[in-house]
Design a protein around this motif. Structure first.
Motif, PDB file in Angstrom:
ATOM      1  N   ASP A  84       0.550  -1.127  -0.036  1.00 60.13           N
ATOM      2  CA  ASP A  84      -0.435  -0.017  -0.160  1.00 60.13           C
ATOM      3  C   ASP A  84       0.495   1.203   0.158  1.00 60.13           C
ATOM      4  O   ASP A  84       1.440   1.704   0.857  1.00 60.13           O
ATOM      5  CB  ASP A  84      -1.025   0.152   0.996  1.00 60.13           C
ATOM      6  N   CYS A  85       1.302   2.218  -0.945  1.00 57.27           N
ATOM      7  CA  CYS A  85       1.562   2.783  -1.061  1.00 57.27           C
ATOM      8  C   CYS A  85       1.170   4.670  -1.139  1.00 57.27           C
ATOM      9  O   CYS A  85       1.462   5.509  -1.229  1.00 57.27           O
ATOM     10  CB  CYS A  85       2.111   3.509  -2.272  1.00 57.27           C
ATOM     11  N   SER A  86      -0.463   4.642  -0.752  1.00 56.32           N
ATOM     12  CA  SER A  86      -1.094   5.760  -0.615  1.00 56.32           C
ATOM     13  C   SER A  86      -0.516   6.130   1.038  1.00 56.32           C
ATOM     14  O   SER A  86      -1.408   6.888   0.136  1.00 56.32           O
ATOM     15  CB  SER A  86      -2.597   4.714  -1.010  1.00 56.32           C
ATOM     16  N   LEU A  87      -0.202   5.392   1.330  1.00 56.67           N
ATOM     17  CA  LEU A  87       0.092   6.600   2.917  1.00 56.67           C
ATOM     18  C   LEU A  87       0.746   6.633   2.627  1.00 56.67           C
ATOM     19  O   LEU A  87       2.060   7.040   2.354  1.00 56.67           O
ATOM     20  CB  LEU A  87       0.791   5.469   3.521  1.00 56.67           C
ATOM     21  N   ALA A  88       1.065   8.728   3.500  1.00 54.92           N
ATOM     22  CA  ALA A  88       1.789   8.870   3.400  1.00 54.92           C
ATOM     23  C   ALA A  88       3.634   8.402   3.364  1.00 54.92           C
ATOM     24  O   ALA A  88       4.329   8.890   3.769  1.00 54.92           O
ATOM     25  CB  ALA A  88       1.252  10.537   3.896  1.00 54.92           C
ATOM     26  N   SER A  89       3.105   8.065   5.006  1.00 53.26           N
ATOM     27  CA  SER A  89       5.128   7.251   5.827  1.00 53.26           C
ATOM     28  C   SER A  89       4.988   6.339   5.222  1.00 53.26           C
ATOM     29  O   SER A  89       5.954   5.300   5.129  1.00 53.26           O
ATOM     30  CB  SER A  89       3.879   6.272   7.081  1.00 53.26           C
ATOM     31  N   THR A  90       4.732   5.555   4.179  1.00 58.44           N
ATOM     32  CA  THR A  90       5.145   4.616   2.868  1.00 58.44           C
ATOM     33  C   THR A  90       5.997   5.260   2.135  1.00 58.44           C
ATOM     34  O   THR A  90       5.546   5.101   1.363  1.00 58.44           O
ATOM     35  CB  THR A  90       4.368   3.380   1.947  1.00 58.44           C
ATOM     36  N   SER A  91       7.341   4.143   2.389  1.00 62.13           N
ATOM     37  CA  SER A  91       8.115   4.577   0.676  1.00 62.13           C
ATOM     38  C   SER A  91       7.843   3.178  -0.215  1.00 62.13           C
ATOM     39  O   SER A  91       8.059   2.601   0.054  1.00 62.13           O
ATOM     40  CB  SER A  91       9.390   4.785   1.563  1.00 62.13           C
ATOM     41  N   CYS A  92       7.504   4.212  -1.318  1.00 62.67           N
ATOM     42  CA  CYS A  92       7.336   3.482  -2.383  1.00 62.67           C
ATOM     43  C   CYS A  92       8.951   3.531  -3.450  1.00 62.67           C
ATOM     44  O   CYS A  92       8.214   4.221  -4.630  1.00 62.67           O
ATOM     45  CB  CYS A  92       5.734   3.301  -2.860  1.00 62.67           C
ATOM     46  N   PRO A  93       9.891   3.381  -3.302  1.00 64.19           N
ATOM     47  CA  PRO A  93      10.853   3.539  -4.701  1.00 64.19           C
ATOM     48  C   PRO A  93      10.163   2.545  -5.589  1.00 64.19           C
ATOM     49  O   PRO A  93       9.600   1.905  -5.731  1.00 64.19           O
ATOM     50  CB  PRO A  93      12.269   3.311  -4.057  1.00 64.19           C
ATOM     51  N   ILE A  94      10.694   3.346  -6.855  1.00 67.90           N
ATOM     52  CA  ILE A  94      10.472   2.728  -8.612  1.00 67.90           C
ATOM     53  C   ILE A  94      11.322   2.747  -8.750  1.00 67.90           C
ATOM     54  O   ILE A  94      12.465   3.414  -9.313  1.00 67.90           O
ATOM     55  CB  ILE A  94       8.945   4.049  -9.366  1.00 67.90           C
ATOM     56  N   PRO A  95      11.920   1.336  -9.439  1.00 73.28           N
ATOM     57  CA  PRO A  95      11.704   0.081  -8.738  1.00 73.28           C
ATOM     58  C   PRO A  95      12.086  -0.571  -7.528  1.00 73.28           C
ATOM     59  O   PRO A  95      13.202   0.559  -7.050  1.00 73.28           O
ATOM     60  CB  PRO A  95      12.062  -0.651  -9.773  1.00 73.28           C
ATOM     61  N   LEU A 128      -1.506   2.377  -5.073  1.00 69.47           N
ATOM     62  CA  LEU A 128      -1.733   3.965  -5.312  1.00 69.47           C
ATOM     63  C   LEU A 128      -2.614   4.395  -5.048  1.00 69.47           C
ATOM     64  O   LEU A 128      -2.293   5.981  -4.940  1.00 69.47           O
ATOM     65  CB  LEU A 128      -1.308   4.420  -7.077  1.00 69.47           C
ATOM     66  N   GLY A 129      -4.011   4.330  -4.635  1.00 64.43           N
ATOM     67  CA  GLY A 129      -4.644   5.175  -4.189  1.00 64.43           C
ATOM     68  C   GLY A 129      -5.761   4.845  -5.013  1.00 64.43           C
ATOM     69  O   GLY A 129      -5.763   4.283  -6.151  1.00 64.43           O
TER      70      GLY A 129
END
Length: 187
Positions: A84-95, A128-129
């Motif tokens: 879940d990358c929709s949270l502000a606290s979650t870091s989701c690098p690409i890739p 992503l939300g």
């Protein structure tokens, strides 16, 4: 005793010169042969690498398509899938950081494997939300359910990013790794 007739010294030198010319020609032909063998080996390696990359691309693409089906099925069933990358606290690098090094959590093994591929293809899903999806169709535009008395209201679209790789680089290190990405929206 019979007289032995020796050829003059000048004639002996001429015969030695022809041997020298033949040796030089032999060295030149050998160098040309070695250069052509080297070029052939290089072309063979290049075509082998291209073949390996093509197999890796097909494996990554099969994982990408499989992940798209899994995401749609999860949304339809109401279950969650991926990170879940929709949270502000979650870091989701690409890739993700472990895409090219291998291993790591979140990677799902695909089921479609090729017999000569480097390994099992994998995919990684990032949620992503959501956003509102309103159809802004006016008169004289294409027909939709709203124009025929259907639902109306606001529907939500879920956004997902899918990253697929041809195989886990930690298990096989000397093969081509192909990474593909797809963004999908599911209503």
């Amino acid at each position: 005793m019979k007289n032995v007739h020796y050829p003059p010294a000048q004639a002996l030198r001429q015969r030695g010169a022809s041997l020298l010319v033949v040796l030089i020609i032999l060295v030149v032909i050998t160098l040309i042969g070695l250069a052509s063998i080297r070029g052939t080996l290089l072309r063979e390696r290049m075509s082998g690498n291209m073949y390996d990359r093509s197999l890796a691309f097909q494996s990554a693409e099969s994982a990408l398509r499989e992940a798209e089906v899994a995401v749609r099925a999860a949304v339809v069933s109401g279950s969650s899938i991926g990170v879940d990358c929709s949270l502000a606290s979650t870091s989701c690098p690409i890739p993700p950081a472990n895409t090219y090094t291998g291993g790591g959590a979140g990677w799902v093994n695909g089921t479609a494997t090729q017999p000569v591929a480097a390994g099992q293809p994998q995919y990684y899903v990032q949620y992503l939300g959501q956003r509102e999806s309103t159809d802004e169709l006016q008169q004289n535009q294409s027909a939709n359910a709203n124009q025929y008395g259907g639902g109306g209201g606001v529907t939500l679209e879920s956004f997902y990013r899918i990253i697929a790789r041809s195989h886990d680089p930690a298990t096989v290190t000397d093969r081509a790794v192909v990474v593909l990405q797809s963004n999908i929206t599911v209503k």
